[in-house]
Structure formats: structure tokens, C-alpha cells
Motif scaffolding. Structure first.
Motif, PDB file in Angstrom:
ATOM      1  N   PRO A   1       1.029 -21.618 -28.341  1.00 30.53           N
ATOM      2  CA  PRO A   1       0.131 -20.724 -29.081  1.00 30.53           C
ATOM      3  C   PRO A   1      -0.328 -19.564 -28.202  1.00 30.53           C
ATOM      4  N   ARG A   2      -0.647 -18.460 -28.847  1.00 29.91           N
ATOM      5  CA  ARG A   2      -1.126 -17.304 -28.088  1.00 29.91           C
ATOM      6  C   ARG A   2      -2.399 -17.629 -27.331  1.00 29.91           C
ATOM      7  N   LEU A   3      -2.486 -17.110 -26.112  1.00 31.75           N
ATOM      8  CA  LEU A   3      -3.736 -17.198 -25.375  1.00 31.75           C
ATOM      9  C   LEU A   3      -4.728 -16.219 -25.998  1.00 31.75           C
ATOM     10  N   VAL A   4      -6.008 -16.458 -25.735  1.00 30.69           N
ATOM     11  CA  VAL A   4      -7.057 -15.650 -26.353  1.00 30.69           C
ATOM     12  C   VAL A   4      -7.854 -14.907 -25.286  1.00 30.69           C
ATOM     13  N   PHE A   5      -8.072 -13.631 -25.522  1.00 32.12           N
ATOM     14  CA  PHE A   5      -8.968 -12.856 -24.675  1.00 32.12           C
ATOM     15  C   PHE A   5     -10.098 -12.352 -25.555  1.00 32.12           C
ATOM     16  N   ALA A   6     -11.297 -12.880 -25.359  1.00 32.49           N
ATOM     17  CA  ALA A   6     -12.444 -12.528 -26.190  1.00 32.49           C
ATOM     18  C   ALA A   6     -13.485 -11.786 -25.361  1.00 32.49           C
ATOM     19  N   VAL A   7     -13.926 -10.648 -25.869  1.00 32.96           N
ATOM     20  CA  VAL A   7     -14.941  -9.837 -25.195  1.00 32.96           C
ATOM     21  C   VAL A   7     -16.237  -9.892 -25.998  1.00 32.96           C
ATOM     22  N   ASN A   8     -17.288 -10.386 -25.366  1.00 33.97           N
ATOM     23  CA  ASN A   8     -18.606 -10.448 -25.979  1.00 33.97           C
ATOM     24  C   ASN A   8     -19.364  -9.166 -25.637  1.00 33.97           C
TER      25      ASN A   8
ATOM     26  N   LYS B   1     -18.582   4.136 -26.165  1.00 30.45           N
ATOM     27  CA  LYS B   1     -17.719   3.222 -25.413  1.00 30.45           C
ATOM     28  C   LYS B   1     -17.230   2.066 -26.284  1.00 30.45           C
ATOM     29  N   SER B   2     -18.063   1.622 -27.214  1.00 26.34           N
ATOM     30  CA  SER B   2     -17.656   0.499 -28.062  1.00 26.34           C
ATOM     31  C   SER B   2     -16.408   0.838 -28.856  1.00 26.34           C
ATOM     32  N   LEU B   3     -16.306   2.073 -29.302  1.00 29.81           N
ATOM     33  CA  LEU B   3     -15.142   2.495 -30.080  1.00 29.81           C
ATOM     34  C   LEU B   3     -13.924   2.694 -29.183  1.00 29.81           C
ATOM     35  N   GLU B   4     -14.158   3.141 -27.948  1.00 26.60           N
ATOM     36  CA  GLU B   4     -13.055   3.259 -26.998  1.00 26.60           C
ATOM     37  C   GLU B   4     -12.477   1.883 -26.685  1.00 26.60           C
ATOM     38  N   ILE B   5     -13.354   0.896 -26.538  1.00 21.38           N
ATOM     39  CA  ILE B   5     -12.899  -0.472 -26.292  1.00 21.38           C
ATOM     40  C   ILE B   5     -12.092  -0.976 -27.484  1.00 21.38           C
ATOM     41  N   ALA B   6     -12.563  -0.673 -28.685  1.00 18.20           N
ATOM     42  CA  ALA B   6     -11.840  -1.092 -29.893  1.00 18.20           C
ATOM     43  C   ALA B   6     -10.457  -0.449 -29.956  1.00 18.20           C
ATOM     44  N   ARG B   7     -10.362   0.814 -29.584  1.00 18.88           N
ATOM     45  CA  ARG B   7      -9.057   1.488 -29.588  1.00 18.88           C
ATOM     46  C   ARG B   7      -8.114   0.839 -28.577  1.00 18.88           C
ATOM     47  N   GLU B   8      -8.643   0.510 -27.398  1.00 16.39           N
ATOM     48  CA  GLU B   8      -7.812  -0.132 -26.382  1.00 16.39           C
ATOM     49  C   GLU B   8      -7.424  -1.536 -26.817  1.00 16.39           C
TER      50      GLU B   8
ATOM     51  N   MET C   1     -17.808  -4.830 -20.369  1.00 12.59           N
ATOM     52  CA  MET C   1     -18.872  -3.996 -20.930  1.00 12.59           C
ATOM     53  C   MET C   1     -19.634  -3.197 -19.876  1.00 12.59           C
ATOM     54  N   LYS C   2     -19.658  -3.680 -18.637  1.00 12.37           N
ATOM     55  CA  LYS C   2     -20.364  -2.968 -17.571  1.00 12.37           C
ATOM     56  C   LYS C   2     -19.415  -2.312 -16.574  1.00 12.37           C
ATOM     57  N   ALA C   3     -18.129  -2.324 -16.891  1.00 13.62           N
ATOM     58  CA  ALA C   3     -17.135  -1.708 -16.005  1.00 13.62           C
ATOM     59  C   ALA C   3     -17.249  -0.186 -16.052  1.00 13.62           C
ATOM     60  N   ALA C   4     -16.835   0.475 -14.975  1.00 13.17           N
ATOM     61  CA  ALA C   4     -16.845   1.936 -14.950  1.00 13.17           C
ATOM     62  C   ALA C   4     -15.904   2.497 -16.010  1.00 13.17           C
ATOM     63  N   ASP C   5     -14.826   1.758 -16.266  1.00  6.70           N
ATOM     64  CA  ASP C   5     -13.838   2.156 -17.270  1.00  6.70           C
ATOM     65  C   ASP C   5     -13.544   0.930 -18.135  1.00  6.70           C
ATOM     66  N   PRO C   6     -14.370   0.659 -19.148  1.00  2.00           N
ATOM     67  CA  PRO C   6     -14.257  -0.574 -19.921  1.00  2.00           C
ATOM     68  C   PRO C   6     -12.898  -0.792 -20.580  1.00  2.00           C
ATOM     69  N   ASP C   7     -12.320   0.271 -21.165  1.00  2.00           N
ATOM     70  CA  ASP C   7     -11.048   0.075 -21.850  1.00  2.00           C
ATOM     71  C   ASP C   7      -9.921  -0.249 -20.868  1.00  2.00           C
ATOM     72  N   LYS C   8      -9.982   0.330 -19.669  1.00  2.34           N
ATOM     73  CA  LYS C   8      -8.996   0.007 -18.641  1.00  2.34           C
ATOM     74  C   LYS C   8      -9.164  -1.437 -18.189  1.00  2.34           C
ATOM     75  N   ALA C   9     -10.401  -1.874 -18.021  1.00  2.00           N
ATOM     76  CA  ALA C   9     -10.664  -3.250 -17.616  1.00  2.00           C
ATOM     77  C   ALA C   9     -10.115  -4.224 -18.645  1.00  2.00           C
ATOM     78  N   LEU C  10     -10.340  -3.925 -19.918  1.00  2.00           N
ATOM     79  CA  LEU C  10      -9.817  -4.794 -20.981  1.00  2.00           C
ATOM     80  C   LEU C  10      -8.301  -4.901 -20.888  1.00  2.00           C
ATOM     81  N   SER C  11      -7.643  -3.776 -20.744  1.00  2.00           N
ATOM     82  CA  SER C  11      -6.182  -3.775 -20.668  1.00  2.00           C
ATOM     83  C   SER C  11      -5.667  -4.599 -19.483  1.00  2.00           C
ATOM     84  N   GLU C  12      -6.343  -4.485 -18.345  1.00  2.00           N
ATOM     85  CA  GLU C  12      -5.903  -5.220 -17.150  1.00  2.00           C
ATOM     86  C   GLU C  12      -6.097  -6.725 -17.328  1.00  2.00           C
TER      87      GLU C  12
END
Length: 225
Positions: free
Chosen positions: A2-9, A20-27, A205-216
Motif C-alpha cells: 500500500p502507498r505510504l502516507v505523508f500527512a502535514v498538520n 503559504k497555505s495555498l503554496e503548500i497545497a499547490r506543491e 509549516m515553520k520551514a523557510a520554504d514550506p513547499d520545498k520542505a514538503l517535496s523533499e
């Protein structure tokens, strides 16, 4: 597998309510398409769910209450999740604990409406108890490590291994690990210890570049999926 899960609270960080919330959603949308072996879930305040859903559709709300529609000022009925258009509800997070029967009520109500639930536990014992309720996911997060940058997979690996074992003894429910997850190796190690995914907050959520952090982080999970 099964797919692994990455959940961001998203919690109530400032980034949850600004652009930033919308940038995270786009990423999240991009990462979900790029890494087919990882499910990306965004857990957001109910107040911004509609905005995030315009960009990305795999969304949970952070909490719901064990009440039906009625005279409950300031409450969010679990049944309202379906009307909000979200896929799931996070319940019993250590920052918003509930008594067992209330967790049971939310999980039961959500299930009847086709809504997923992710039930949080502080300990393997609590996780085992929650397994009897049959939520979609169980996330184990030792509260003393949340937001510290000290990863549960390094500082308390036994919480993951024992938690997974305790849950699987009751039901075949995917177990996510969380608390202090900060680096790529924290993610990889958690999966090696038996976790089916990760629940984190501040590292994105507290990263300097949240969408990049999510991707990594999603890339890290994909590498061990």
C-alpha cells in the motif's frame, strides 16, 4: 505494498492562514502526481478547508466534535465533514485530546458518512485501544517530542515498533509515526521501523520554504516505499 502516507498538520501556525497555505497545497498536488507511491494528506483548519480544496483535494480537517447538528455554539459536528467536502478528520491529537467515547463517536459518525479518520495516540497502549474503533489510520506521537526537532525515530524508536505491533495485534490499520521529524533520515528510519507513513507539522509549516520542505519529505518516503 500500500502507498505510504505523508500527512502535514497545518495546526494554527500563521502559514496555515496566509498565502503559504495555498503554496503548500499547490506543491502537494504536484508531489502527489510526481510520486504515485506516496499519498499526501493536508490536515487543515476547517476555516480554510474550502480554499485549500480549490487547489488540492486530499484534505482532512484538524478536529471535529462528537455532536450532531443543533444548538452547539463553537462546535464542529463530525457530520459536517461531508458537507465541507473533505476526505477525513484528525481526531484526538495531543493538543486537542478527547475522552475515548468521544473519539469513538467521531470515528463512528465519520465512517457512516464515508469520511476517513486519523486517530492520534501518545503511546503504544493508547494506539492499541484506538485500534478497536477501526479508524482509517492511527498516528503515534510522543507529545514530549512534538516540535522539538528531536525525532521519535531516533530518540524513541521503540514507540514506533511497539506501537505498530500493538495495533496490528488488534486490526490491520496503517500506523503513522510523528513527533520531532525534521530530516530526510528521520522519515526513512521511521518506515524501516515499521511505520506506514509520517505525520508532521512544524518541519513544513515553520520551514523557510514550506513547499520545498514538503517535496523533499515526500521524495524521502518515495525512496523507501
Amino acid at each position: 505494498m500500500p502507498r505510504l502516507v505523508f500527512a502535514v498538520n497545518f495546526k494554527a501556525y500563521e502559514t496555515a492562514f496566509n498565502e503559504k497555505s495555498l503554496e503548500i497545497a499547490r506543491e502537494a498536488s504536484k508531489a502527489s502526481s510526481r510520486y504515485g507511491n506516496v499519498r499526501v494528506i493536508l490536515i487543515v483548519p476547517a476555516a480554510i478547508a474550502s480554499k485549500v480544496l480549490q487547489i488540492y483535494d486530499d484534505v482532512y480537517i484538524e478536529h471535529a466534535d462528537p455532536v450532531d447538528y443543533g444548538a452547539y455554539t463553537g462546535y464542529l459536528p463530525a457530520k459536517a465533514a461531508r458537507l465541507l467536502g473533505v476526505r477525513g478528520i484528525l481526531v484526538n491529537h495531543s493538543e486537542h485530546k478527547m475522552i475515548y467515547r468521544d473519539v469513538a463517536k467521531v470515528v463512528e459518525t465519520a465512517s457512516k458518512d464515508g469520511i476517513e479518520t486519523m486517530a492520534c495516540a501518545d503511546t503504544p497502549g493508547e494506539a492499541a485501544g484506538l485500534a478497536y474503533l477501526r479508524p482509517t489510520y492511527i498516528a503515534i506521537e510522543p507529545p514530549e517530542l512534538i516540535g522539538t526537532g528531536v525525532s521519535v525515530s531516533k530518540a524513541r524508536p521503540e514507540v514506533i515498533t511497539e506501537g505498530v505491533k500493538a495495533v496490528k495485534a488488534v486490526a490491520d490499520i496503517p500506523v503513522l509515526a510523528g513527533a520531532g521529524i525534521t530530516y530526510r533520515e528521520d522519515v526513512v528510519r521511521a518506515v524501516q521501523l515499521g511505520a506506514s507513513g509520517i505525520l508532521l507539522a512544524s518541519a513544513v509549516m515553520k520551514a523557510a520554504d514550506p513547499d520545498k520542505a514538503l517535496s523533499e519529505f515526500v521524495d524521502a518516503l518515495s525512496s523507501v516505499a
